[in-house]
Design an enzyme around this catalytic site. Structure first.
Site, mmCIF file in Angstrom:
data_model
loop_
_atom_site.group_PDB
_atom_site.id
_atom_site.type_symbol
_atom_site.label_atom_id
_atom_site.label_comp_id
_atom_site.label_asym_id
_atom_site.label_seq_id
_atom_site.Cartn_x
_atom_site.Cartn_y
_atom_site.Cartn_z
ATOM 1 N N HIS A 113 0.818 -1.213 0.000
ATOM 2 C CA HIS A 113 0.000 0.000 0.000
ATOM 3 C C HIS A 113 0.857 1.271 0.000
ATOM 4 O O HIS A 113 0.322 2.368 -0.148
ATOM 5 C CB HIS A 113 -1.000 -0.007 1.182
ATOM 6 C CG HIS A 113 -0.429 0.409 2.498
ATOM 7 N ND1 HIS A 113 0.007 -0.504 3.446
ATOM 8 C CD2 HIS A 113 -0.214 1.634 3.034
ATOM 9 C CE1 HIS A 113 0.451 0.169 4.498
ATOM 10 N NE2 HIS A 113 0.329 1.449 4.276
ATOM 11 N N SER A 160 4.320 3.251 8.364
ATOM 12 C CA SER A 160 3.645 2.355 7.447
ATOM 13 C C SER A 160 4.709 1.786 6.503
ATOM 14 O O SER A 160 5.547 2.530 6.002
ATOM 15 C CB SER A 160 2.643 3.187 6.647
ATOM 16 O OG SER A 160 1.416 2.564 6.606
ATOM 17 N N ASP A 173 -0.026 -7.455 1.616
ATOM 18 C CA ASP A 173 0.446 -6.069 1.714
ATOM 19 C C ASP A 173 1.966 -6.057 1.888
ATOM 20 O O ASP A 173 2.496 -5.803 2.977
ATOM 21 C CB ASP A 173 -0.262 -5.366 2.885
ATOM 22 C CG ASP A 173 -0.068 -3.863 2.832
ATOM 23 O OD1 ASP A 173 0.513 -3.370 1.847
ATOM 24 O OD2 ASP A 173 -0.498 -3.186 3.794
#
Ligand SMILES: *[C@@H]1O[C@H](CO)[C@@H](O)[C@H](O)[C@H]1NC(C)=O
Length: 372
Positions: free
Chosen positions: A161, A322, A227
């Site tokens: 992502h 992230s 992911d």
């Protein structure tokens, strides 16, 4: 040849001097040959002890570079040799020649432990595999957003992502990777470490020559399966005390409930607060069924290729970025990457762990996608 201990001790002081380096005896260190080793008394390290009476300037230089502290006797980073081994002989045994583009097992996941006063601020040379990803949007505006982890001299692992989907609309395209960063707000990063000022090498910015999000990742799915992604750097980077690769887990190596893992980063998540300096936090592995039940209430289905950690009261779980790593420490002092920060509820919410992509589920995918 028998040399008296006293003479050796004074020879050592002449060769090594008493430096400000303050590793603890027994801690992990990196030899001038970039091997992982232990920082121990020179008297416990025959290979270097025997070299002390040398007059060879290259060996003297090697001894100086091997010193890692002083604790009533000089401490040295005790590797296999007392002289420089050329880089080619390293890559010959087990490196690229064996068709493996990952670093040899003894060159990954090791760092120099700098003692830091503030418990959650990482040391200058701690976690040298951390990468900050830089993006540019359609009007040319640049920003750092996700994090990543260096796995070889050419590849960074991150979350899918961070490479495709909404991020391209809101943040832009990935343009470069910054390695060796500590404080994003200062050009030269220096930290007062045990009474002396240690300054880091300048960070290194490397262009991106390709991104490889996992082909099965779907940015519109709530579950965020697959992911994971790889970033290929435009050039290979040189390892240093500030830039080193992390180890990948071996296939059966995985954290279990009760283990504590380390999240590292600058807090660059969708909901997190940014920290200018590299932060670290220990988080507990959460029981998978309990975590799955929690997230099911939000119509998120978790799988075995994901792992849950954190969600404790009064613990800010926004230290990580992230796409950054969830690290596991082996008994030998080496770190490996257990997970990649995928998603979570609002930071630091009690009972809501963070969700990480389990790296050991993707070992063959990773290896298949590395190119020389
Ligand atoms: C790029 O980012 C800047 C700063 O956030 C913003 O003002 C601008 O509208 C963005 N451009 C596009 C095309 O999204």
């Amino acid at each position: 040849m028998k040399v008296s201990t006293t003479i050796v001790f004074f020879a050592l002081l002449l060769v090594l001097g008493i430096t400000n380096i303050t590793a603890q005896s027994g801690s992990a260190c990196i030899t001038p040959n970039k091997e992982n080793a232990r920082c121990i008394s020179i008297y416990s390290c025959p290979v270097l002890y025997d070299a002390v009476s040398t007059t060879d300037p290259q060996i003297i230089q090697f001894l100086k570079q091997s010193q890692c502290g002083f604790s009533s006797t000089p401490l040295v980073c005790c590797g296999k040799q007392a002289n420089y081994v050329t880089r080619t002989s390293f890559s010959d045994n087990g490196g690229a020649a064996a068709g493996n583009l990952l670093p040899p097992e003894d060159q990954c996941g090791v760092q120099i432990n700098d003692k830091v006063l503030n418990g959650e601020t990482a040391g200058l040379r701690e976690f040298p595999w951390m990468a900050l990803l830089r993006y540019r949007n359609a009007s040319g505006f640049e920003s750092n957003s996700c994090g990543g982890t260096l796995i070889s001299d050419r590849y960074v692992i991150t979350a899918a992502h961070c490479l495709i989907g909404a991020i391209r609309t809101f943040i832009g395209d990935l343009i470069s990777v910054r390695l060796g960063e500590f404080n994003t707000q200062t050009a030269k990063d220096c930290v007062l470490t045990q009474g002396f000022n240690l300054c880091a090498d300048d960070p290194v910015n490397v262009g991106v020559s390709g991104t490889i999000p996992h082909p099965q990742y779907d940015d519109t799915s709530r579950d965020r399966l697959f992911d994971i992604g790889l970033v290929r750097l435009q050039r290979s980077v040189t390892y240093s005390d500030y830039i080193r690769p992390i180890c990948l887990p071996s296939p059966n190596e995985r954290a279990t409930v009760g283990n504590f893992l380390t999240v590292v980063g600058w807090g660059r998540t969708e909901t997190g607060r940014y920290s200018p300096t590299k932060q670290k936090l220990l988080v507990p592995v959460v029981e998978p069924n309990r975590c799955a039940a929690t997230f099911r209430t939000q119509r998120v289905t978790l799988r075995d290729s994901q792992l849950c950690a954190g969600g404790e009261k009064d613990k800010d779980s926004c230290k990580g970025d992230s796409g950054g790593p969830l690290l596991n420490l082996r008994n030998n002092g080496q770190y490996f990457i257990e997970g990649v920060v995928s998603f979570g509820a609002t930071c630091g919410t009690e009972g809501w762990p963070g969700i990480y992509t389990r790296v050991s589920s993707y070992l063959s995918w990773i290896k298949q996608n590395l190119k020389p």
